[in-house]
Design a protein around this motif. Structure first.
Motif, PDB file in Angstrom:
ATOM      1  N   ASN A 232      23.826 -74.398   4.322  1.00 32.03           N
ATOM      2  CA  ASN A 232      23.843 -73.436   5.426  1.00 32.03           C
ATOM      3  C   ASN A 232      23.892 -72.012   4.854  1.00 32.03           C
ATOM      4  N   LEU A 233      22.821 -71.243   5.063  1.00 33.01           N
ATOM      5  CA  LEU A 233      22.742 -69.877   4.552  1.00 33.01           C
ATOM      6  C   LEU A 233      23.805 -68.960   5.162  1.00 33.01           C
ATOM      7  N   ASN A 234      24.233 -69.261   6.379  1.00 31.45           N
ATOM      8  CA  ASN A 234      25.182 -68.391   7.076  1.00 31.45           C
ATOM      9  C   ASN A 234      26.566 -68.379   6.424  1.00 31.45           C
ATOM     10  N   TYR A 235      26.866 -69.396   5.609  1.00 31.74           N
ATOM     11  CA  TYR A 235      28.173 -69.472   4.984  1.00 31.74           C
ATOM     12  C   TYR A 235      28.289 -68.588   3.737  1.00 31.74           C
ATOM     13  N   PHE A 236      27.150 -68.138   3.228  1.00 37.81           N
ATOM     14  CA  PHE A 236      27.129 -67.417   1.961  1.00 37.81           C
ATOM     15  C   PHE A 236      28.020 -66.174   1.998  1.00 37.81           C
ATOM     16  N   SER A 237      28.013 -65.449   3.099  1.00 33.87           N
ATOM     17  CA  SER A 237      28.749 -64.181   3.194  1.00 33.87           C
ATOM     18  C   SER A 237      30.259 -64.368   3.180  1.00 33.87           C
ATOM     19  N   LYS A 238      30.725 -65.588   3.396  1.00 35.16           N
ATOM     20  CA  LYS A 238      32.161 -65.830   3.370  1.00 35.16           C
ATOM     21  C   LYS A 238      32.690 -66.058   1.952  1.00 35.16           C
ATOM     22  N   HIS A 239      31.742 -66.208   1.000  1.00 40.18           N
ATOM     23  CA  HIS A 239      32.177 -66.644  -0.326  1.00 40.18           C
ATOM     24  C   HIS A 239      31.621 -65.829  -1.502  1.00 40.18           C
ATOM     25  N   PHE A 240      30.570 -65.032  -1.290  1.00 40.83           N
ATOM     26  CA  PHE A 240      29.949 -64.332  -2.420  1.00 40.83           C
ATOM     27  C   PHE A 240      29.994 -62.820  -2.225  1.00 40.83           C
ATOM     28  N   PHE A 241      30.377 -62.117  -3.323  1.00 38.67           N
ATOM     29  CA  PHE A 241      30.571 -60.677  -3.284  1.00 38.67           C
ATOM     30  C   PHE A 241      29.987 -60.058  -4.547  1.00 38.67           C
ATOM     31  N   ALA A 242      29.550 -58.809  -4.416  1.00 41.17           N
ATOM     32  CA  ALA A 242      28.960 -58.097  -5.556  1.00 41.17           C
ATOM     33  C   ALA A 242      29.802 -56.879  -5.908  1.00 41.17           C
ATOM     34  N   ASN A 252      19.062 -58.115  -2.457  1.00 39.83           N
ATOM     35  CA  ASN A 252      17.966 -59.064  -2.701  1.00 39.83           C
ATOM     36  C   ASN A 252      18.484 -60.429  -3.136  1.00 39.83           C
ATOM     37  N   PHE A 253      19.620 -60.439  -3.804  1.00 36.59           N
ATOM     38  CA  PHE A 253      20.232 -61.694  -4.219  1.00 36.59           C
ATOM     39  C   PHE A 253      20.751 -62.471  -3.016  1.00 36.59           C
ATOM     40  N   GLY A 254      21.019 -61.747  -1.931  1.00 41.16           N
ATOM     41  CA  GLY A 254      21.527 -62.386  -0.721  1.00 41.16           C
ATOM     42  C   GLY A 254      22.933 -61.978  -0.352  1.00 41.16           C
ATOM     43  N   ILE A 255      23.489 -60.987  -1.081  1.00 43.15           N
ATOM     44  CA  ILE A 255      24.847 -60.526  -0.777  1.00 43.15           C
ATOM     45  C   ILE A 255      24.827 -59.705   0.503  1.00 43.15           C
ATOM     46  N   ASP A 256      25.734 -60.001   1.412  1.00 39.96           N
ATOM     47  CA  ASP A 256      25.874 -59.225   2.635  1.00 39.96           C
ATOM     48  C   ASP A 256      26.291 -57.797   2.286  1.00 39.96           C
TER      49      ASP A 256
END
Length: 546
Positions: A232-242, A252-256
């Motif tokens: 699920n792509l929508n979960y990415f923002s809860k776990h990944f940070f730059a 571009n990597f997908g970080i919110d």
């Protein structure tokens, strides 16, 4: 900054002559001649850190000449230039302003007509709010559970600084489990994945450019594993940070966008722990302790900026280092923290010293004819006493040392700390004074027949600095880190090199990239030396890809 060849200065020439007079003088004699040597050769910083440099092969004349060298090389002007945001990183056309990250003054620091302190304070507030959300459990993972683990993905300064601080201040640690991933070796990432649950883990991708190969390769693997687990792509923002400067690459990597913590091009990687790159520190220790770390560094910054050269701790230690590397021609310098929490500190300083001042071209674009950075090494506690200290005491190599210890231990069990302190004091004393120097020297010259006693001979006259902290706290650690940063800066100024680039690192990266592309496509468009080609052929043969 002025570009002055140090060996052409009057002070350097006088130091050469002075060295001939003092090179065989024993530290024991220096103490005999000056009954107040400890008082005259030690400085206390803010009632928190004592720096004793009395056990060095220096006299008052040595210090006077070294201070003249600093003045001839316009060290104080260079210090002011850094604090004013001048473009002292000439090869990259950048300011050097890690001091702005811990600036507690209301004064502005202007870069390109903008007050950078506005952005610094904004990011600090963002770090504070986010770390509080995670620590209190208000931030939830994709299954609604609170966060239990943090994985910091970085390398170099984005790894060593935060890792060293969280280890050194483990006594202040909260409930979160902090993991550091740096090596591109797959073993590192697999071992971390064994320890964490993706449902309750956040990932901090720390890369200034957001293009560092090791970091982005590791981040991509973790990203793939996360999507494989969640689908699920929508979960990415809860776990990944730059944590980066290059926000477009992070996006571009997908970080919110709201998950990007920014730092700036005037922050060198090895100084980035004071910025958003230190987010793992704030998460591990709480934002209050992160602020105290910054405040400790700021206090040392103010000492460095405002104290006269003759009582300026980073300046004094830098000059002593130059004295050994360029006149005694020592090649290494050892760091020994007598506190197990600080076991990463020597490794952290390796980057600070050797990546900064490991240079052979001066600021005039000419090959240097003097020594720049020593090799930095060391180990924590008494462990080294049972291995390489033998060389320090009786070997033929002169190794200046820094011994570091807290007076108050975080873990004062039985009388362990008293024994640790006894060893700390005994080593610096033994290195300096040896064992009955005059008697043994006479025995050697007369071929004394008691060989067993002869083999026990320790000449002494081995220099060291003793750095005593009242206690290892966020404040005192921040001060100590800044002390060493400024020491490296002063050495670079006097030795007329650019301390804030690392083109040698970039060379290895570019060659590795070319070899990787050849390996990936199983074709070799470029001719390598016979050794490299032989190793590549062996690799392919043993992987059954010939």
């Amino acid at each position: 900054m002025k570009n002055i060849n140090p060996v052409k200065t009057a002070a350097w020439k006088q130091l050469n002559n002075h060295f001939l007079d003092i090179k065989n003088v024993h530290i024991k004699n220096l103490f005999h001649l000056d009954k107040n040597r400890f008082t005259n050769y030690s400085i206390i910083f803010n009632n928190e850190i004592l720096v004793d440099f009395s056990k060095n092969r220096i006299t008052e004349k040595t210090l006077q000449l070294l201070l003249c060298l600093a003045e001839e090389c316009y060290v104080f002007d260079a210090i002011k230039s850094m604090f004013l945001g001048k473009l002292i990183n000439k090869t990259e056309n950048r300011s050097v302003l890690h001091i702005a990250l811990r600036n507690k003054l209301d004064s502005k620091i202007i870069i390109n007509n903008l007050d950078i302190m506005f952005s610094v304070k904004k990011e600090l507030k963002k770090i504070k709010n986010f770390s509080n959300e995670i620590i209190t459990g208000r931030w939830k993972g994709y299954t609604g559970k609170s966060i239990s683990d943090v994985v910091n993905i970085g390398i170099g300064g984005s790894h060593l600084g935060p890792y060293m601080v969280t280890e050194s201040l483990k006594a202040y640690k909260n409930h979160l489990n902090i993991h550091y991933l740096s090596n591109i070796d797959g073993t590192s990432i697999i071992e971390i994945l064994k320890k964490v649950n993706l449902e309750t883990t956040i990932f901090l991708i720390a890369s200034k450019s957001f293009s560092t190969d090791e970091t982005i390769s590791n981040a991509n693997y973790l990203k793939d594993q996360f999507f494989f687990k969640t689908n699920n792509l929508n979960y990415f923002s809860k776990h990944f940070f730059a944590l980066c400067e290059n926000t477009s690459s992070a996006l571009n990597f997908g970080i919110d966008k709201k998950n990007i913590f920014k730092f700036w091009d005037w922050v060198g990687g090895r100084y980035s722990v004071w910025s958003a790159s230190g987010l793992s520190v704030a998460l591990s220790l709480g934002f209050h302790n992160f602020e105290l770390l910054l405040y400790g560094a700021y206090s040392m910054d103010q000492h460095f900026l405002n104290e006269k050269l003759s009582t300026n701790i980073p300046v004094i230690l830098a000059l002593i280092n130059i004295w050994y590397t360029n006149f005694f021609h020592t090649e290494t310098e050892a760091i020994f923290p007598y506190d197990e929490y600080m076991h990463i500190f020597p490794e952290y300083l390796q980057q600070n010293f050797m990546e900064s001042n490991g240079k052979s071209i001066d600021r005039n674009g000419k090959l240097v004819t003097w020594n720049t950075s020593p090799i930095i090494w060391g180990q924590s506690g008494t462990n080294g006493q049972h291995s390489f200290f033998q060389l320090l005491h009786q070997g033929t190599t002169l190794v200046p040392c820094d011994f570091i210890i807290p007076v108050l231990s975080h873990n004062p069990i039985n009388n362990h700390h008293e024994k640790l302190l006894s060893n700390f004091l005994a080593q610096t004393r033994s290195l300096a004074f040896g064992n009955d120097y005059d008697i043994h020297k006479n025995e050697i010259s007369n071929n004394f027949i008691n060989k067993n006693k002869l083999y026990q001979y320790c000449e002494g006259n081995k220099p060291s600095n003793s750095i005593m902290l009242k206690k290892i706290t966020p404040y005192s650690l921040g001060s100590l880190m800044a002390l060493y940063e400024h020491k490296v800066f002063v050495q670079g100024i006097i030795l007329n090199i650019f301390s804030f680039d690392q083109w040698g690192v970039e060379l290895g990266k570019s060659v590795a990239s070319d070899i990787y592309n050849n390996l990936l496509y199983n074709s070799f468009n470029k001719k390598y030396d016979s050794s490299t080609e032989g190793l590549l052929k062996t690799y392919k043969k043993w992987n059954n890809i010939l």
